[in-house]
Design a protein around this motif. Structure first.
Motif, short mmCIF file in Angstrom:
data_model
loop_
_atom_site.label_atom_id
_atom_site.label_comp_id
_atom_site.label_asym_id
_atom_site.label_seq_id
_atom_site.Cartn_x
_atom_site.Cartn_y
_atom_site.Cartn_z
N GLY A 119 0.85 -1.29 -0.04
CA GLY A 119 0.04 0.02 -0.07
C GLY A 119 0.83 1.26 -0.01
N TYR A 120 2.14 1.21 0.48
CA TYR A 120 2.76 2.53 0.77
C TYR A 120 3.40 2.93 -0.61
N LYS A 121 3.24 2.19 -1.92
CA LYS A 121 3.95 2.36 -3.08
C LYS A 121 3.52 3.48 -3.71
N GLY A 122 2.20 3.84 -3.57
CA GLY A 122 1.36 5.11 -3.91
C GLY A 122 2.07 6.41 -3.60
N ALA A 123 2.28 6.59 -2.30
CA ALA A 123 2.96 7.53 -1.53
C ALA A 123 4.26 7.89 -2.05
N ILE A 124 5.28 6.86 -2.45
CA ILE A 124 6.46 6.83 -2.79
C ILE A 124 6.34 7.37 -4.42
N PHE A 125 5.85 6.85 -5.11
CA PHE A 125 5.52 7.55 -6.56
C PHE A 125 4.80 8.85 -6.71
N GLU A 126 4.00 9.14 -5.78
CA GLU A 126 3.62 10.45 -5.85
C GLU A 126 4.59 11.52 -5.22
N ASN A 127 5.35 11.23 -4.43
CA ASN A 127 6.51 11.85 -4.08
C ASN A 127 7.43 12.09 -5.07
N LEU A 128 7.81 10.99 -5.84
CA LEU A 128 8.73 11.18 -7.00
C LEU A 128 8.10 12.16 -7.97
N MET A 129 7.00 12.14 -8.12
CA MET A 129 6.49 13.36 -9.20
C MET A 129 6.32 14.61 -8.81
N ALA A 130 6.17 14.58 -7.44
CA ALA A 130 6.44 16.03 -6.58
C ALA A 130 7.70 16.39 -6.87
N ASP A 131 8.72 15.43 -6.58
CA ASP A 131 10.17 15.87 -6.82
C ASP A 131 10.66 16.41 -8.32
N PHE A 132 9.85 15.69 -9.31
CA PHE A 132 10.23 16.04 -10.83
C PHE A 132 9.62 17.40 -10.81
N VAL A 155 -0.43 9.47 -11.08
CA VAL A 155 0.57 8.74 -11.05
C VAL A 155 0.38 7.32 -10.62
N LYS A 156 0.67 6.34 -11.24
CA LYS A 156 0.60 5.02 -10.88
C LYS A 156 1.80 4.22 -10.84
N ASN A 183 -7.91 17.30 -20.77
CA ASN A 183 -7.07 16.57 -21.10
C ASN A 183 -6.36 16.14 -19.66
N ALA A 184 -5.69 15.07 -19.86
CA ALA A 184 -4.98 14.26 -18.62
C ALA A 184 -3.70 13.65 -19.15
N ILE A 185 -2.81 13.63 -18.22
CA ILE A 185 -1.56 12.78 -18.33
C ILE A 185 -1.41 11.74 -17.14
N LYS A 186 -1.26 10.28 -17.66
CA LYS A 186 -1.01 9.35 -16.59
C LYS A 186 0.47 8.83 -16.93
N LEU A 187 1.01 8.66 -15.68
CA LEU A 187 2.50 8.08 -15.79
C LEU A 187 2.37 6.88 -14.99
N GLY A 188 3.12 6.24 -15.37
CA GLY A 188 3.11 4.66 -14.66
C GLY A 188 3.89 3.54 -15.56
N GLN A 189 3.71 2.40 -15.41
CA GLN A 189 4.31 1.48 -16.42
C GLN A 189 3.53 1.48 -17.71
N TYR A 190 3.75 2.52 -18.51
CA TYR A 190 3.21 2.63 -19.66
C TYR A 190 4.12 2.86 -20.76
#
Length: 234
Positions: free
Chosen positions: A117-130, A164-165, A188-195
């Protein structure tokens, strides 16, 4: 790493503020673990209040350690003008800070896919970092009904959803907003993940590692209007 940051807090902060600053800082992993990641003073300390800790958050932000991500009243530009100053999330400005604050071995868990469950927080923070490193302010959208969008950004002169996924999957709130353009005024939207780079109707999909390219002034250069159906791999 974390010890050095906390030593700086003790060194440079006023004596009266030192403990509050450290408590705010140390609460960040817990704040991001919640389903609703809005910063709550009661998570910092039971009975905590805004008047007690808001100056500490400002100190951490001025020091470049964290960045507030403000909720917006509506999904429209200007985002700053529509932001709600008392309602925000807090992310570290560098993903390495958050990772260092987590349990020993978390880095290995990321590589093994064991974050649950914590992976969502990490990936959101990564996008915030960007976004922080490209000089952008952070905004999101949340309604009491449960509708929530990870980030809102100005992109190609429009208000665009940024979701962010950790892997891939459906984004119910984003779909709701895009289906009701007359209500939310988002096209429009931008979706980031394993895409791969691609398009699903109003949604541009890109791999997460390309998140640092989501910047309005580079939009025409980085992601031009081309036939994305021709792009099957990066």
């Amino acid at each position: 790493l974390i010890a050095e940051y906390e030593e700086d807090m003790v060194k440079y902060a006023d004596d009266a503020d030192k403990s509050n600053i450290r408590e705010c800082f140390e609460s960040i992993p817990k704040q991001l673990a919640k389903e609703n990641k809005k910063f709550q003073y009661s998570i910092v300390k039971k009975g905590g209040r805004s008047s007690q800790y808001i100056g500490s958050i400002q100190w951490l932000e001025d020091a470049g350690i964290v960045r507030r991500c403000y909720n917006t009243q509506i999904t429209e530009l200007p985002l700053e003008g529509n932001s709600i100053k008392e309602c925000f999330k807090v992310y570290t400005t560098d993903i390495g800070i958050l990772m260092a604050m987590l349990d020993y071995g978390t880095q290995a868990d990321i590589l093994k896919g064991n974050l649950l469950g914590y992976k969502g927080a990490i990936f959101e923070n990564l996008m915030a970092d960007f976004l922080c490193k490209s000089g952008q302010k952070l905004y999101y959208f949340h309604k009491d009904s449960g509708l929530e969008l990870d980030f809102l950004v100005r992109f190609k002169g429009e208000c665009v959803i940024l979701e962010v996924k950790a892997k891939s999957g459906k984004t119910k709130s984003m779909s709701t907003v895009l289906k009701n353009k007359d209500v939310y005024h988002v096209k429009n939207a931008i979706k980031l993940g394993q895409y791969n780079v691609g398009r699903e109707g109003d949604i541009l999909t890109i791999p997460l590692y390309m998140g640092f390219l989501v910047e309005d002034k580079l939009a025409e250069v980085i992601i031009p209007d081309v036939d994305l159906s021709l792009l099957t791999t990066i």
